[in-house]
Write a protein that holds these residues in place. Structure first.
Motif, mmCIF file in Angstrom:
data_model
loop_
_atom_site.group_PDB
_atom_site.id
_atom_site.type_symbol
_atom_site.label_atom_id
_atom_site.label_comp_id
_atom_site.label_asym_id
_atom_site.label_seq_id
_atom_site.Cartn_x
_atom_site.Cartn_y
_atom_site.Cartn_z
ATOM 1 N N ALA A 356 0.816 -1.222 0.000
ATOM 2 C CA ALA A 356 0.000 0.000 0.000
ATOM 3 C C ALA A 356 0.844 1.264 0.000
ATOM 4 C CB ALA A 356 -0.932 0.005 1.206
ATOM 5 N N THR A 357 2.157 1.108 0.231
ATOM 6 C CA THR A 357 3.056 2.269 0.279
ATOM 7 C C THR A 357 4.052 2.299 -0.880
ATOM 8 O OG1 THR A 357 4.522 1.051 1.778
ATOM 9 C CG2 THR A 357 2.880 2.507 2.788
ATOM 10 N N LEU A 358 3.840 1.456 -1.894
ATOM 11 C CA LEU A 358 4.764 1.424 -3.035
ATOM 12 C C LEU A 358 4.836 2.803 -3.695
ATOM 13 C CD1 LEU A 358 6.532 -0.425 -4.921
ATOM 14 C CD2 LEU A 358 4.522 -0.500 -6.420
ATOM 15 N N THR A 359 6.052 3.333 -3.806
ATOM 16 C CA THR A 359 6.274 4.654 -4.408
ATOM 17 C C THR A 359 7.485 4.576 -5.336
ATOM 18 O OG1 THR A 359 5.492 5.628 -2.324
ATOM 19 C CG2 THR A 359 6.500 7.116 -3.918
ATOM 20 N N PRO A 360 7.296 4.135 -6.580
ATOM 21 C CA PRO A 360 8.416 4.002 -7.506
ATOM 22 C C PRO A 360 9.139 5.325 -7.757
ATOM 23 C CG PRO A 360 6.468 2.870 -8.341
ATOM 24 C CD PRO A 360 6.029 3.700 -7.177
ATOM 25 N N ASN A 361 10.431 5.239 -7.950
ATOM 26 C CA ASN A 361 11.240 6.398 -8.305
ATOM 27 C C ASN A 361 10.974 6.742 -9.771
ATOM 28 O OD1 ASN A 361 13.346 8.151 -9.088
ATOM 29 N ND2 ASN A 361 14.723 7.309 -7.550
ATOM 30 N N GLU A 362 10.446 7.929 -10.013
ATOM 31 C CA GLU A 362 10.026 8.294 -11.366
ATOM 32 C C GLU A 362 11.197 8.548 -12.324
ATOM 33 O OE1 GLU A 362 5.626 10.207 -10.573
ATOM 34 O OE2 GLU A 362 7.371 11.521 -10.301
ATOM 35 N N LYS A 363 12.421 8.618 -11.793
ATOM 36 C CA LYS A 363 13.579 8.712 -12.682
ATOM 37 C C LYS A 363 13.725 7.449 -13.530
ATOM 38 C CE LYS A 363 16.292 11.818 -9.714
ATOM 39 N NZ LYS A 363 17.527 11.953 -8.904
ATOM 40 N N SER A 364 13.110 6.367 -13.073
ATOM 41 C CA SER A 364 13.201 5.104 -13.795
ATOM 42 C C SER A 364 12.478 5.156 -15.142
ATOM 43 C CB SER A 364 12.612 3.971 -12.953
ATOM 44 O OG SER A 364 11.228 4.176 -12.734
ATOM 45 N N ILE A 365 11.520 6.045 -15.282
ATOM 46 C CA ILE A 365 10.669 6.033 -16.482
ATOM 47 C C ILE A 365 11.477 6.327 -17.744
ATOM 48 C CG2 ILE A 365 8.713 7.122 -17.638
ATOM 49 C CD1 ILE A 365 7.528 7.641 -14.819
ATOM 50 N N MET A 366 12.118 7.491 -17.794
ATOM 51 C CA MET A 366 12.869 7.855 -18.995
ATOM 52 C C MET A 366 14.076 6.939 -19.195
ATOM 53 S SD MET A 366 12.990 9.522 -21.723
ATOM 54 C CE MET A 366 11.809 10.861 -21.614
ATOM 55 N N ARG A 367 14.702 6.524 -18.102
ATOM 56 C CA ARG A 367 15.818 5.580 -18.230
ATOM 57 C C ARG A 367 15.344 4.268 -18.851
ATOM 58 N NH1 ARG A 367 18.442 6.637 -12.171
ATOM 59 N NH2 ARG A 367 18.961 8.836 -12.523
ATOM 60 N N GLY A 368 14.150 3.834 -18.447
ATOM 61 C CA GLY A 368 13.582 2.630 -19.033
ATOM 62 C C GLY A 368 13.262 2.811 -20.498
ATOM 63 N N VAL A 369 12.678 3.939 -20.842
ATOM 64 C CA VAL A 369 12.359 4.229 -22.237
ATOM 65 C C VAL A 369 13.627 4.198 -23.086
ATOM 66 C CG1 VAL A 369 11.553 6.012 -23.851
ATOM 67 C CG2 VAL A 369 10.291 5.580 -21.726
#
Length: 382
Positions: A356-369
Motif C-alpha cells: 500500500a506504500t509502493l512509491t516508484p522512483n520516477e527517474k526510472s521512467i525515462m531511463r527505461g524508455v
C-alpha cells in the motif's frame, strides 16, 4: 510529438490516480487512447478488440519490415487501499497501482511516442493488456484471437518494475524470470457427528491433517532439489463447534514452479496424494487446480542472449543479473505462444510490490524508455 520526461511523469501521476481492476479498465483505456491520439499518426494503426474492449493494439508500421516485434504493457490495478500520502494518490476507493502498472504503461507510451516520430525498420506492435493481476488477460487475448494478421507478433517483450533494483537498472536472466502459479482448492467430505462417538462419524480434520503433511513431501521427495517449487496451503476451514466432529474441511493454497513441466508434475503428485487419502480414510476428496494463464515466464534463450548482450554493452544502462522470482505473471502464457523476453526495470523503493506504500522512483521512467528504445533499434538491425 515525442513525450518528454516531464510529460511522462505527468502521465504516470494521472494514471496513478485512476487505477481500475481487471476487465474494468475503462477510464484507463480512454486516457491511454487520448494520449495515443495526440501522437503523430502517419505510421500508426490502432485496433480496439471488440471481444476485449479495454485492450488496445497499436501497430507502428516499419519502413522495411522483416518481422513484427511485440511490446506488452499491463494496465490493471489491485484491490489495495493506498497509504502513500502522495498528492496524486488513487482517487478510486480501495484500488491502487500497487504493482507499478502505471510505470509500465508510461514507459510503453514513451516508446510509442518515439517510434511514432521515428519510423522503425521493423513493425512494432504495442499491446496494452487488461487483467494481468487476475482473470488471465494475456490468455484471454490469445484465445480470443486478437493477435491476427498484421497484429500478430513474431516475438514479444515486456517489463516489470522492481523496487529492489536501482532506478532505471535493467535486470534479466536466461531461463525463467517468474514462476508459474496454480490455485489449489481441496474439499474433504466425510461425516459429522458427536465428539464422544467418533466411531459413528468420519473426521475430516484428522484426514486433512494427514493430507496436509503428505502434501509437504511432494516438493521434498518428488521434485529435483536442483530445481525449485513451492506448495503453500494458506487457508484451512473446518467445523462449527469444539464438540462436533467436522464432516467437511476446505483447504486452499497455491503451487509455484519455475517451468510448466514442473508444475504439471506437482499437479500429478497432488492428485495421487488426494486419491490416496480418499481411499485410506474412506472419504471423498475433491481437488480443483486452477492455473489459468499464469504460466512460468520462460524467456527464449536466443532472444534473451541478444537482450542481455545489448544491455551489458550499453554504457548508459546498469545491467543486473537477477535470480528467478516465485511471484506470478501472466506474460508467461504469451511467452509460451511467442518467443520473447521479460525483464525487470528498477524503480528503487523501500516498499515491496503489492504494498500500500509502493512509491516508484520516477527517474526510472525515462531511463527505461531509453534502454528499451535502444534495444529495439538494435534488434531491428540483427
Amino acid at each position: 510529438m515525442i513525450l518528454s520526461e516531464a510529460e511522462l511523469i505527468e502521465i504516470r501521476q494521472h494514471l496513478h490516480q485512476i487505477p481500475e481492476l481487471a476487465l474494468k479498465e475503462f477510464q484507463t483505456h480512454d486516457y491511454l487512447l487520448s494520449i495515443i491520439d495526440q501522437l503523430k499518426q502517419d505510421y500508426l494503426e490502432i485496433e480496439i478488440p471488440q471481444k476485449l474492449p479495454t485492450a488496445i493494439l497499436v501497430l507502428v508500421k516499419g519502413s522495411n519490415p522483416k518481422r513484427t516485434i511485440g511490446y506488452r504493457t499491463d494496465i490493471d490495478a489491485l484491490p489495495v487501499t493506498e497509504k502513500t500520502g502522495l498528492s496524486y494518490s488513487s482517487k478510486h476507493s480501495n484500488i491502487m497501482h500497487a504493482c507499478g502498472h502505471d510505470i509500465h504503461m508510461t514507459v510503453a507510451l514513451g516508446l510509442l511516442s518515439y517510434f511514432s516520430e521515428n519510423q522503425p525498420k521493423d513493425n512494432l506492435l504495442f499491446f496494452f493488456q487488461p487483467a494481468e493481476e487476475s482473470e488471465s488477460g494475456g490468455k484471454k487475448a490469445y484465445e480470443l484471437g486478437i493477435f491476427h494478421d498484421q497484429f500478430k507478433p513474431d516475438e514479444f517483450y515486456g517489463l516489470h518494475d522492481n523496487p529492489n533494483l536501482p532506478a532505471g537498472a535493467i535486470g534479466c536472466r536466461i531461463g525463467t524470470l517468474f514462476a508459474g502459479t496454480t490455485e489449489v482448492n481441496i474439499d474433504v467430505n466425510g461425516k459429522s457427528g458427536h465428539a464422544a462417538f467418533p466411531q459413528n462419524a468420519n473426521d475430516t480434520v484428522v484426514a486433512s491433517a494427514s493430507l496436509i503433511m503428505q502434501i509437504q513431501t511432494i516438493i521434498s521427495r518428488s521434485i529435483d532439489p536442483i530445481q525449485s517449487g513451492v506448495i503453500t496451503l494458506g487457508k484451512v476451514e473446518a467445523g462449527t463447534i469444539r464438540n462436533v466432529i467436522a464432516g467437511h474441511t476446505r483447504i486452499e493454497g497455491t503451487i509455484r514452479g519455475l517451468t510448466q513441466k514442473m508444475i504439471l508434475e506437482i499437479d500429478d503428485r497432488l492428485r495421487d496424494v488426494c486419491q490416496g487419502i480418499a481411499r485410506s480414510y474412506n472419504m471423498e476428496v475433491k481437488l480443483e487446480l486452477n492455473q489459468g494463464g499464469y504460466w512460468p515466464v520462460e524467456n527464449d534463450p536466443e532472444l534473451t542472449k541478444k537482450f542481455i548482450s545489448y544491455m551489458k554493452n550499453n554504457p548508459e544502462v546498469k545491467y543486473i543479473e537477477t535470480p528467478p522470482a516465485m511471484t506470478g505473471e501472466d506474460f508467461g502464457f504469451l511467452l509460451a505462444k511467442f518467443p520473447g523476453v521479460m525483464f525487470w526495470l528498477g524503480v528503487e523503493d523501500d516498499s515491496e510490490l503489492h504494498s500500500a506504500t509502493l512509491t516508484p522512483n520516477e527517474k526510472s521512467i525515462m531511463r527505461g524508455v531509453d534502454a528499451v528504445k535502444g534495444f529495439l533499434i538494435d534488434r531491428m538491425e540483427n
